[in-house]
Scaffold this motif. Structure first.
Motif, PDB file in Angstrom:
ATOM      1  N   PRO A 185       0.821  -1.221   0.000  1.00 10.14           N
ATOM      2  CA  PRO A 185       0.000   0.000   0.000  1.00 10.14           C
ATOM      3  C   PRO A 185       0.850   1.265   0.000  1.00 10.14           C
ATOM      4  CG  PRO A 185      -0.848  -1.577   1.583  1.00 10.14           C
ATOM      5  CD  PRO A 185       0.457  -2.114   1.109  1.00 10.14           C
ATOM      6  N   GLU A 186       2.001   1.192   0.689  1.00 14.13           N
ATOM      7  CA  GLU A 186       2.873   2.364   0.736  1.00 14.13           C
ATOM      8  C   GLU A 186       3.391   2.713  -0.657  1.00 14.13           C
ATOM      9  OE1 GLU A 186       2.929  -0.135   2.780  1.00 14.13           O
ATOM     10  OE2 GLU A 186       2.470   0.764   4.728  1.00 14.13           O
ATOM     11  N   GLU A 187       3.733   1.679  -1.464  1.00 14.84           N
ATOM     12  CA  GLU A 187       4.187   1.939  -2.830  1.00 14.84           C
ATOM     13  C   GLU A 187       3.060   2.528  -3.675  1.00 14.84           C
ATOM     14  OE1 GLU A 187       6.940  -1.110  -4.711  1.00 14.84           O
ATOM     15  OE2 GLU A 187       6.137  -2.252  -3.018  1.00 14.84           O
ATOM     16  N   GLY A 188       1.858   1.917  -3.559  1.00 13.12           N
ATOM     17  CA  GLY A 188       0.719   2.440  -4.308  1.00 13.12           C
ATOM     18  C   GLY A 188       0.385   3.859  -3.896  1.00 13.12           C
ATOM     19  N   LEU A 189       0.516   4.137  -2.581  1.00 14.65           N
ATOM     20  CA  LEU A 189       0.232   5.480  -2.084  1.00 14.65           C
ATOM     21  C   LEU A 189       1.237   6.484  -2.645  1.00 14.65           C
ATOM     22  CD1 LEU A 189      -1.479   7.234  -0.186  1.00 14.65           C
ATOM     23  CD2 LEU A 189       0.115   6.651   1.656  1.00 14.65           C
TER      24      LEU A 189
ATOM     25  N   LEU B 175      -7.227  12.284  -5.029  1.00 11.45           N
ATOM     26  CA  LEU B 175      -7.468  12.431  -3.595  1.00 11.45           C
ATOM     27  C   LEU B 175      -8.502  11.439  -3.082  1.00 11.45           C
ATOM     28  CD1 LEU B 175      -7.282  16.318  -3.371  1.00 11.45           C
ATOM     29  CD2 LEU B 175      -5.700  14.680  -2.349  1.00 11.45           C
ATOM     30  N   VAL B 176      -9.452  11.042  -3.943  1.00  9.55           N
ATOM     31  CA  VAL B 176     -10.367   9.959  -3.562  1.00  9.55           C
ATOM     32  C   VAL B 176      -9.562   8.705  -3.242  1.00  9.55           C
ATOM     33  CG1 VAL B 176     -12.151   8.384  -4.383  1.00  9.55           C
ATOM     34  CG2 VAL B 176     -12.355  10.814  -4.848  1.00  9.55           C
ATOM     35  N   ASN B 177      -8.650   8.352  -4.138  1.00  9.03           N
ATOM     36  CA  ASN B 177      -7.881   7.113  -3.967  1.00  9.03           C
ATOM     37  C   ASN B 177      -6.871   7.224  -2.828  1.00  9.03           C
ATOM     38  OD1 ASN B 177      -9.214   6.020  -6.226  1.00  9.03           O
ATOM     39  ND2 ASN B 177      -7.778   7.007  -7.613  1.00  9.03           N
ATOM     40  N   ILE B 178      -6.294   8.399  -2.677  1.00  2.92           N
ATOM     41  CA  ILE B 178      -5.329   8.583  -1.581  1.00  2.92           C
ATOM     42  C   ILE B 178      -6.023   8.469  -0.232  1.00  2.92           C
ATOM     43  CG2 ILE B 178      -3.875  10.319  -0.447  1.00  2.92           C
ATOM     44  CD1 ILE B 178      -3.129  11.302  -3.284  1.00  2.92           C
ATOM     45  N   SER B 179      -7.162   9.130  -0.080  1.00  2.00           N
ATOM     46  CA  SER B 179      -7.878   9.054   1.205  1.00  2.00           C
ATOM     47  C   SER B 179      -8.326   7.636   1.501  1.00  2.00           C
ATOM     48  CB  SER B 179      -9.072  10.010   1.197  1.00  2.00           C
ATOM     49  OG  SER B 179      -9.995   9.664   0.185  1.00  2.00           O
ATOM     50  N   ASP B 180      -8.728   6.914   0.459  1.00  2.00           N
ATOM     51  CA  ASP B 180      -9.167   5.537   0.648  1.00  2.00           C
ATOM     52  C   ASP B 180      -8.005   4.647   1.087  1.00  2.00           C
ATOM     53  OD1 ASP B 180     -11.401   3.559   0.291  1.00  2.00           O
ATOM     54  OD2 ASP B 180      -9.970   2.681  -1.104  1.00  2.00           O
ATOM     55  N   THR B 181      -6.841   4.815   0.461  1.00  2.00           N
ATOM     56  CA  THR B 181      -5.677   4.010   0.824  1.00  2.00           C
ATOM     57  C   THR B 181      -5.210   4.332   2.238  1.00  2.00           C
ATOM     58  OG1 THR B 181      -4.996   3.932  -1.495  1.00  2.00           O
ATOM     59  CG2 THR B 181      -3.325   3.394   0.146  1.00  2.00           C
ATOM     60  N   LEU B 182      -5.203   5.610   2.588  1.00  2.00           N
ATOM     61  CA  LEU B 182      -4.800   5.997   3.945  1.00  2.00           C
ATOM     62  C   LEU B 182      -5.731   5.391   4.994  1.00  2.00           C
ATOM     63  CD1 LEU B 182      -3.914   9.745   3.297  1.00  2.00           C
ATOM     64  CD2 LEU B 182      -2.330   7.987   4.101  1.00  2.00           C
ATOM     65  N   PHE B 183      -7.030   5.322   4.668  1.00  2.00           N
ATOM     66  CA  PHE B 183      -7.966   4.694   5.610  1.00  2.00           C
ATOM     67  C   PHE B 183      -7.621   3.218   5.793  1.00  2.00           C
ATOM     68  CE2 PHE B 183     -11.746   2.446   6.892  1.00  2.00           C
ATOM     69  CZ  PHE B 183     -12.300   3.269   7.863  1.00  2.00           C
ATOM     70  N   ALA B 184      -7.358   2.538   4.672  1.00  2.00           N
ATOM     71  CA  ALA B 184      -7.008   1.118   4.772  1.00  2.00           C
ATOM     72  C   ALA B 184      -5.760   0.913   5.618  1.00  2.00           C
ATOM     73  CB  ALA B 184      -6.792   0.533   3.377  1.00  2.00           C
TER      74      ALA B 184
END
Length: 978
Positions: free
Chosen positions: A588-592, A615-624
């Motif tokens: 996830p860190e790489e994808g982020l 930002l939709v995808n970034i916020s979603d990844t940070l939540f995960a």
């Protein structure tokens, strides 16, 4: 309700006078949005009780809810021991019946206590009540003293509340007597509440100086009721209908009623017809004041109504024609009649939008077309009269209303283009639909517009998507594909096919794979271009859920194509999609990091749609990843961008949901609910509604709100759609289990859990499968603790959950916490529950922590460790109370009593500890013999809600029926509680 024309004309000053004349008939029993105002009245009564002279001047326009507020205040005041007297001013003018409200109040007093209340001074009061005999010859001041003395004496035993309604109709004598009581007598323990209409107070109205003088008197409060905001209108409609209204119905009624509760009720009564027409009764009321104007003023008002709710003086002057003096004279008459108001910007505004609508609808057909044409001509000559930005849309509106089809066609397209430049996609979509409607009614429209019908279809479809009108976009895209030669225009065909696939997927009727693969086939033979690269990225995204490897391959191809062209925008878009698709194959860190790089590039290029998507995808990844504060911040950053580019109903809803989800994890539930309400108001179409719908349904279940049921029903209904994303499907199956658990239906929860764990994708989607497994394990644990007939089935389900838990990856902190909770639910023991508590502490989510703490308390109590049990319950209650999670608080209370943790000497009557304050109130009314319908009326709730409360009371008290519940109330003395 029927109102004759004669009845309307008999009330010559007010357009809503019928409301005041028949308050019990026209006023709703529902009161919303007036909590602060009711509290202010109660504070005034409290001040009066303490001996301070007190008065409240309650103002507001007709229909705003003054009478309803006063009724509710009087109900509570009387139940608290105050005595009430009420009088109403009469619409007879300055020369009318003097002291009318005081005469009515004293007549009410005589009816209650008899003539002896005057202590032998009937002749002195005969000036107010002629039926008492021949009045004495005392001066007016003496009469005022007598009234003041009487009221002071009455208030010695119990506080006195004197209600004077419709003060705007008060005669001079009445105003003088009120002034004496408030300013001179200064009566202790007496509260005077006087209501008046603000829309009656023209500049020379005698009440204006009267109110101004009183603002300086100590103990006098001036309270003016505002119109309801959009949420208040929604609450009122929900109470009236007994169900959550559709967002578009709320928007429609709120825009037309402008927050006036009476108007809302009247329009709601016609909701079955889509609220299209003003009800005849309301129309007559609205036009009553118009009919009293001079003919010249009526003519100007009709012309103004054609221009809209707001209009400028210069534009009106151009359309009206004639001399400026005549126009100003007519406008002055309309302003004095309180039909329009000066808006402070050099223009005017109709006081009520419905008045404008009624006047406009009353125009003759020829007059209607002629006036709209005159407005269009005036604006074409001088667009600055309304502002260059507004002029195209207004010109288009007026030519269309004038039925000039060629001019309407051209002006609508020009207005649509202007709306698109301002990212006003909803407005642009409506205008393009009008162009399409006019296409067949105009000769050679392509020549007039300079574009083909196919161009127009595709443009309208794209704009409909941006506006969130997905079903409309699907129809337009299908029509465009039917008109297109795919071999001659492969990129255009691919573009339309990709859009059609997305639309079908969002509707839940197809996975869109066939359309995406056909689009890819066409793109492989198309010349390289920026659009081709971006379409390849879209194809990759659409195919990934069906074939992950195929989607990843095409995503790499899209990135390479964008890189060859050295096109940064296309490369950023392809990179974002690649980062999404590779979430499972890279860390996830790489994808982020990849997506943050793309967001940085989007900021640099100023491409706001791409930035919002990133930002939709970034916020979603940070939540995960469990980085909830950062997730909330990223989603919050993205929402203004979605608003600016007009994608609030699509991308904006995802940002709002992501923000709310992070806030829920952080325990900021009120903020989260506000975000979800904002998303609900946007009314996203199809499956785009699921992000907010799932979260809000869960939130309301967790808080024990009665409004959870319609949300759960609506959300679970999506399970019937044949093509639903696996993440959404797992979340909906989890919600179905949660709903059954909150309802206490263990059998239904087990059935739902059995269906859910059979889902083939459950192991592949750990973020969504872990919460589902925890809910399923909770159902098993509840069944094991109860008396379940199918014990073998429960054991089989337990083993199935255990096997799935062993096979499901634990990638992030929340996964590990859920895994620990599932293990504790299946196998019990304080050590496993301690592990679950610590895992949730590490993750940071508040509500699951409280759930785990209660699990630990129960396990510790069974193991004999009362200290750990007590500490765990105490912490769980603190967390649950801070969140407003009522079911958890009730569960903690039940557990405390069951394991004997309640502190000795607590005053709660045995048998009713589990009842909420509202349920205790309902139980008192049950014990008094009231039906569910009567309980609903007394508590201002729906009959269905009252029935639910009664059912819960019966279940919690473990009694068989209402009679036994009433017996418990009598035995415990609940009827004596206040």
């Amino acid at each position: 309700m029927t109102v004759t024309h004669d009845a309307v004309l008999s009330y010559r000053h007010g357009m809503l006078d019928f409301v005041a004349a028949h308050p019990r008939t026209c006023s709703s029993a529902v009161m919303v949005g007036r909590e602060a105002d009711l509290a202010a009245l109660r504070d005034a009564l409290k001040a009066a009780r303490s001996g301070e002279p007190s008065a409240v001047l309650l103002g507001g326009e007709a229909g705003i809810g003054k009478t309803r507020l006063v009724e509710e205040f009087c109900r509570t005041a009387e139940s608290d021991g105050a005595q009430l007297l009420t009088g109403q001013c009469l619409e007879l003018g300055e020369e009318g019946l003097p002291y009318a409200p005081f005469a009515a109040a004293l007549r009410q007093l005589v009816h209650r206590d008899g003539p002896t209340v005057f202590e032998g001074r009937e002749a002195d009061f005969a000036r107010l009540l002629p039926e008492l005999g021949v009045p004495g010859a005392d001066r007016r001041g003496h009469l005022f003293e007598l009234v003041g003395t009487l009221f002071a004496r009455l208030a010695e035993t119990r506080p006195l509340v004197l209600i004077i309604e419709d003060l705007h109709w008060a005669d001079r004598s009445t105003r003088d007597l009120i002034a004496f009581l408030v300013r001179s007598a200064r009566l202790p323990r007496v509260l005077i509440v006087a209501t008046y209409r603000t829309d009656e107070l023209h500049r020379g109205h005698p009440l204006r100086p009267f109110l101004g003088e009183f603002e300086r008197v100590r103990g006098v409060r001036r309270l003016e009721l505002d119109r309801l905001d959009r949420d208040g209108t929604a609450r009122l409609l929900a109470e009236l209908a007994g169900a959550e209204p559709e967002p578009r119905t709320v928007d429609n009624i709120h825009a037309r009623a402008q927050g006036n509760p009476f108007f809302v009720e009247q329009l709601a009564a016609s909701a079955a017809q889509g609220c299209g027409d003003i009800p005849d009764t309301l129309r007559d009321l609205l036009l009553a004041r118009v009919d009293q104007l001079p003919e010249a003023a009526q003519r100007v008002l009709r012309i103004a109504a054609v221009g809209g709710t707001r209009f400028g003086h210069e534009l009106l002057s151009r359309v009206v024609g004639g001399s400026e003096a005549e126009l100003e004279s007519a406008l002055r008459a309309v302003v004095v009649a309180q039909l329009i108001v000066v808006d402070g910007t050099g223009g005017y505004e109709f006081r009520h939008a419905l008045v404008r609508e009624a006047v406009h609808d009353d125009l003759l057909p020829g007059e209607h077309a002629r006036l709209h044409a005159r407005y269009a001509q005036a604006l074409e000559a001088e667009p600055e009269l309304v502002g260059m930005g507004r002029a195209p849309a207004e010109i288009a509106h007026h030519w269309h209303a004038a039925h000039d089809h060629p001019r309407a066609l051209v002006s609508a397209k020009q207005a649509a283009d202007e709306a698109g430049r301002r990212f006003a996609y909803a407005e642009q979509a409506r205008l393009l639909d009008r162009v399409l409607e006019l296409w067949e009614q105009v000769g050679d429209p392509a020549h007039l517009l300079g574009e083909s019908h196919l161009d127009l279809l595709e443009e309208a479809a794209l704009v409909a998507i941006e506006a969130g009108e997905l079903m409309r976009a699907l129809k337009l895209t299908r029509a465009a594909l039917g008109d297109l030669d795919a071999a001659a225009e492969p990129v255009r065909a691919a573009r339309l096919l990709v859009r059609r696939g997305k639309l079908l997927h969002n509707a839940g009727t197809s996975d869109g794979a066939a359309e995406s693969r056909e689009a890819y086939r066409l793109l492989t033979a198309a010349p390289h271009s920026e659009e081709r690269a971006m379409l390849l990225a879209d194809v990759a995204y659409a195919l990934a859920p069906v074939d992950h490897d195929e989607g990843g391959r095409i995503a790499r191809e899209a990135m390479a194509a964008a890189g060859e062209l050295d096109d940064l925008t296309a490369e950023v878009s392809a990179t974002i999609i690649f980062g999404q698709l590779c979430a499972g194959s890279v860390s996830p860190e790489e994808g982020l990091a990849t997506m943050r790089t793309a967001a940085k590039q989007a900021r640099a290029t100023g491409h706001l749609p791409t930035l919002a998507r990133a930002l939709v995808n970034i916020s979603d990844t940070l939540f995960a990843l469990g980085r909830y504060e950062e997730s909330a911040a990223a989603a919050d950053e993205g929402m203004p961008y979605a608003d600016r580019v007009g994608v609030s109903r699509t991308m904006g809803v995802f940002l709002l949901a992501n923000h709310a989800e992070a806030l829920l994890a952080l325990g900021r539930w009120d903020e989260a609910d506000a975000r979800l309400a904002q998303a609900a108001r946007l009314d996203p179409p199809g499956t785009l509604a699921l992000p907010w719908l799932l979260l809000r349904a869960r939130l309301r279940l967790a808080r024990g709100h009665e409004g959870a049921e319609p949300l759960v029903t609506r959300a679970v209904g999506f399970l019937t759609r044949p093509f639903l994303h696996a993440d959404n499907r797992l979340s909906l199956l989890d919600l179905r289990i949660e709903d059954a658990l909150h309802a206490g239906d263990t059998t239904a929860a087990l059935t739902a859990a059995g269906s859910a764990v059979a889902e083939p994708a459950i192991v592949e989607r750990p973020r969504y499968s872990w919460p589902l497994l925890a809910s399923a394990a909770t159902a098993v644990e509840r069944a094991a603790a109860g008396d379940v007939i199918e014990r073998a089935g429960v054991d089989d389900l337990r083993e199935r959950i255990r096997a799935l838990a062993a096979a499901t990856p634990q990638r992030h902190g929340a996964d590990r916490a859920y895994a620990a909770q599932v293990a504790a639910l299946l196998d019990g023991g304080p050590q496993r529950w301690e592990a679950a508590v610590e895992a949730w502490r590490a993750d940071g989510r508040r509500h699951p922590l409280a759930v785990a703490l209660l699990g630990l308390a129960g396990a510790a109590a069974r193991a004999g460790d009362r200290a750990v049990a007590a500490a765990s319950v105490e912490e769980a209650v603190a967390v649950a109370a801070a969140l407003g999670a009522r079911p958890l608080c009730e569960a903690a209370d039940t557990l405390s009593r069951r394991i004997g943790l309640r502190a000795p000497g607590q005053p709660t009557p045995a048998g009713t500890e589990v009842l909420t304050s509202r349920e205790r109130e309902v139980l008192r009314l049950v014990a008094e013999g009231h039906s569910n319908g009567r309980i609903a009326e007394r508590l201002y709730i729906s009959p269905k809600t009252a029935s639910v409360h009664v059912s819960r009371i019966i279940a919690k008290l473990d009694v068989a029926n209402r009679v036994e519940a009433a017996a418990v109330a009598h035995r415990l003395g609940l009827l004596d509680e206040r």
